[in-house]
Design an enzyme around this catalytic site. Structure first.
Site, PDB file in Angstrom:
ATOM      1  N   HIS A  64      -5.922 -10.767   5.551  1.00 27.25           N
ATOM      2  CA  HIS A  64      -6.067  -9.430   6.135  1.00 27.25           C
ATOM      3  C   HIS A  64      -6.925  -8.536   5.232  1.00 27.25           C
ATOM      4  O   HIS A  64      -6.433  -7.562   4.662  1.00 27.25           O
ATOM      5  CB  HIS A  64      -4.695  -8.776   6.318  1.00 27.25           C
ATOM      6  CG  HIS A  64      -3.964  -9.194   7.546  1.00 27.25           C
ATOM      7  ND1 HIS A  64      -4.346  -8.795   8.809  1.00 27.25           N
ATOM      8  CD2 HIS A  64      -2.866  -9.972   7.698  1.00 27.25           C
ATOM      9  CE1 HIS A  64      -3.503  -9.299   9.699  1.00 27.25           C
ATOM     10  NE2 HIS A  64      -2.605 -10.025   9.063  1.00 27.25           N
ATOM     11  N   SER A 113      -0.317 -12.009   4.482  1.00 28.60           N
ATOM     12  CA  SER A 113       1.053 -11.685   4.878  1.00 28.60           C
ATOM     13  C   SER A 113       1.406 -12.555   6.079  1.00 28.60           C
ATOM     14  O   SER A 113       1.237 -12.153   7.225  1.00 28.60           O
ATOM     15  CB  SER A 113       1.163 -10.195   5.230  1.00 28.60           C
ATOM     16  OG  SER A 113       2.472  -9.868   5.654  1.00 28.60           O
ATOM     17  N   LYS A 158       7.240 -17.158   2.625  1.00 34.43           N
ATOM     18  CA  LYS A 158       6.181 -16.300   3.135  1.00 34.43           C
ATOM     19  C   LYS A 158       5.051 -16.168   2.122  1.00 34.43           C
ATOM     20  O   LYS A 158       5.291 -15.957   0.931  1.00 34.43           O
ATOM     21  CB  LYS A 158       6.738 -14.912   3.470  1.00 34.43           C
ATOM     22  CG  LYS A 158       5.708 -13.962   4.069  1.00 34.43           C
ATOM     23  CD  LYS A 158       6.328 -12.606   4.405  1.00 34.43           C
ATOM     24  CE  LYS A 158       5.299 -11.688   5.044  1.00 34.43           C
ATOM     25  NZ  LYS A 158       5.870 -10.348   5.369  1.00 34.43           N
ATOM     26  N   CYS A 185      -6.117 -13.640  10.865  1.00 38.84           N
ATOM     27  CA  CYS A 185      -4.738 -14.076  10.616  1.00 38.84           C
ATOM     28  C   CYS A 185      -4.182 -14.877  11.802  1.00 38.84           C
ATOM     29  O   CYS A 185      -4.680 -15.953  12.094  1.00 38.84           O
ATOM     30  CB  CYS A 185      -3.865 -12.886  10.251  1.00 38.84           C
ATOM     31  SG  CYS A 185      -2.330 -13.387   9.401  1.00 38.84           S
ATOM     32  N   GLU A 194      -8.874  -6.289   6.028  1.00 37.28           N
ATOM     33  CA  GLU A 194      -8.959  -4.939   6.596  1.00 37.28           C
ATOM     34  C   GLU A 194      -7.796  -4.045   6.185  1.00 37.28           C
ATOM     35  O   GLU A 194      -7.833  -2.821   6.411  1.00 37.28           O
ATOM     36  CB  GLU A 194      -9.029  -5.022   8.127  1.00 37.28           C
ATOM     37  CG  GLU A 194      -7.706  -5.189   8.852  1.00 37.28           C
ATOM     38  CD  GLU A 194      -7.135  -6.598   8.819  1.00 37.28           C
ATOM     39  OE1 GLU A 194      -6.082  -6.825   9.442  1.00 37.28           O
ATOM     40  OE2 GLU A 194      -7.737  -7.485   8.162  1.00 37.28           O
ATOM     41  N   ARG A 212       9.648  -2.277   4.783  1.00 36.19           N
ATOM     42  CA  ARG A 212      10.234  -2.568   6.099  1.00 36.19           C
ATOM     43  C   ARG A 212      11.145  -3.787   6.032  1.00 36.19           C
ATOM     44  O   ARG A 212      12.270  -3.779   6.558  1.00 36.19           O
ATOM     45  CB  ARG A 212       9.112  -2.802   7.102  1.00 36.19           C
ATOM     46  CG  ARG A 212       9.553  -3.220   8.501  1.00 36.19           C
ATOM     47  CD  ARG A 212       8.422  -3.939   9.221  1.00 36.19           C
ATOM     48  NE  ARG A 212       8.061  -5.190   8.564  1.00 36.19           N
ATOM     49  CZ  ARG A 212       6.917  -5.840   8.764  1.00 36.19           C
ATOM     50  NH1 ARG A 212       5.998  -5.347   9.571  1.00 36.19           N
ATOM     51  NH2 ARG A 212       6.685  -6.989   8.145  1.00 36.19           N
TER      52      ARG A 212
END
Length: 302
Positions: A235, A192, A163, A142, A237, A249
């Site tokens: 991502h 993300s 985003k 990333c 992982e 969040r």
């Protein structure tokens, strides 16, 4: 892979509960084989979560692996205890004289900053230069991929209008490359991020191969011609609920935040995340570890 980690690392108990083979230093010492040495530069704020995610990805190969966790000395993490950092992490100065079979550079939630504005940018540049001679293959994830492409090749990042948030379908473009060996033609990766790489600059950069792309998320997997540099814009992982945690969040800060796409299914009033990327994520890390690290690294570093 029996991953070799410290006895008291928090990830150890979590991974053992998931039936992932781990061993501590005492047992590993008794095995008369040449282990791989992997250094992980962890730039993510939640260090323990990222440690666990990466070790989970690397825990299913017959090789023995030692891990060194690294943080920049020019930055003080705010979300991880000093005790944890002192026990499990080191800094570049203490390892710069060493050779490593592989390196992983994580993402970091600092996309809003120009690279030169990042507090540890000069130190990261030094680490990136060092990796070219002291590491067999480096996997950048990333923001780490954006930083690596910028430093090594001058490829800039660009701000997205919205985003890139969700789980996206990707098409394998270079099916004969070892890194995607065993992949289906289509596979999924979580993304993300608020920025992307400049694809025009990428197209005009020699010595780089684009292995997979997404119609919605763009270029995902890039490899240098010598396989020493691997760049991953997503991502893989991530845990099943990581995007959900990020969404919740962000909602606390802005109730207009859009939910991650292609990720939730509705169960009554509940939004339930569905993991569609784990198998290919594991295969990706295993292919990197086997073909780009184990098969290429010298038995004895000179």
């Amino acid at each position: 892979m029996p991953i070799n980690i410290p006895v008291h690392l928090p990830a150890k108990q979590i991974l053992e509960s998931e039936n992932i083979f781990v061993m501590d230093e005492t047992r590993a010492f008794k095995q008369d084989i040449r282990p791989l040495n992997i250094v992980i530069l962890n730039l993510m704020p939640k260090k323990i979560q990222t440690e666990t995610q990466l070790l989970r990805m690397l825990g299913n190969s017959p090789l023995q692996v030692y891990f060194t966790f690294l943080i920049p000395s020019t930055h003080t993490p705010k979300n991880t205890s000093r005790e944890h950092l002192d026990e499990f992490y080191t800094t570049f100065e203490s390892i710069r004289h060493k050779k490593f079979d592989g390196m992983i550079i994580t993402g970091a939630p600092i996309e809003h900053l120009a690279f030169e504005e990042v507090s540890y940018w000069k130190e990261l540049q030094e680490i990136l230069d060092w990796s070219k001679t002291n590491v067999t293959s480096t996997l950048h994830i990333c923001w780490g991929a954006q930083a690596g492409l910028y430093h090594h090749y001058g490829i800039e990042k660009i701000k997205l209008a919205e985003k890139k948030f969700g789980v996206f379908e990707h098409l394998v473009k270079e099916k004969k490359e070892r890194l995607v060996r065993g992949f289906d033609e289509l596979y999924y990766v979580p993304h993300s991020r608020h920025t992307d790489i400049n694809t025009e600059q990428l197209k005009n950069t020699p010595n780089l191969k684009v292995l997979s792309v997404s119609e919605e998320a763009g270029v995902c997997l890039i490899v240098s011609d010598d396989d020493k540099q691997v760049f991953l814009t997503g991502h893989p992982e991530y845990d099943t609920d990581t995007l959900k945690q990020e969404y919740e969040r962000d909602l606390l800060k802005d109730d207009t935040v859009k939910k991650p796409v292609h990720y939730f299914i509705e169960d009554g009033d509940a939004l339930v995340p569905v993991n569609r990327w784990k198998a290919h994520a594991t295969l990706l890390f295993m292919n990197w570890l086997n073909y780009y690290v184990y098969q290429e690294t010298p038995y004895v570093w000179e």
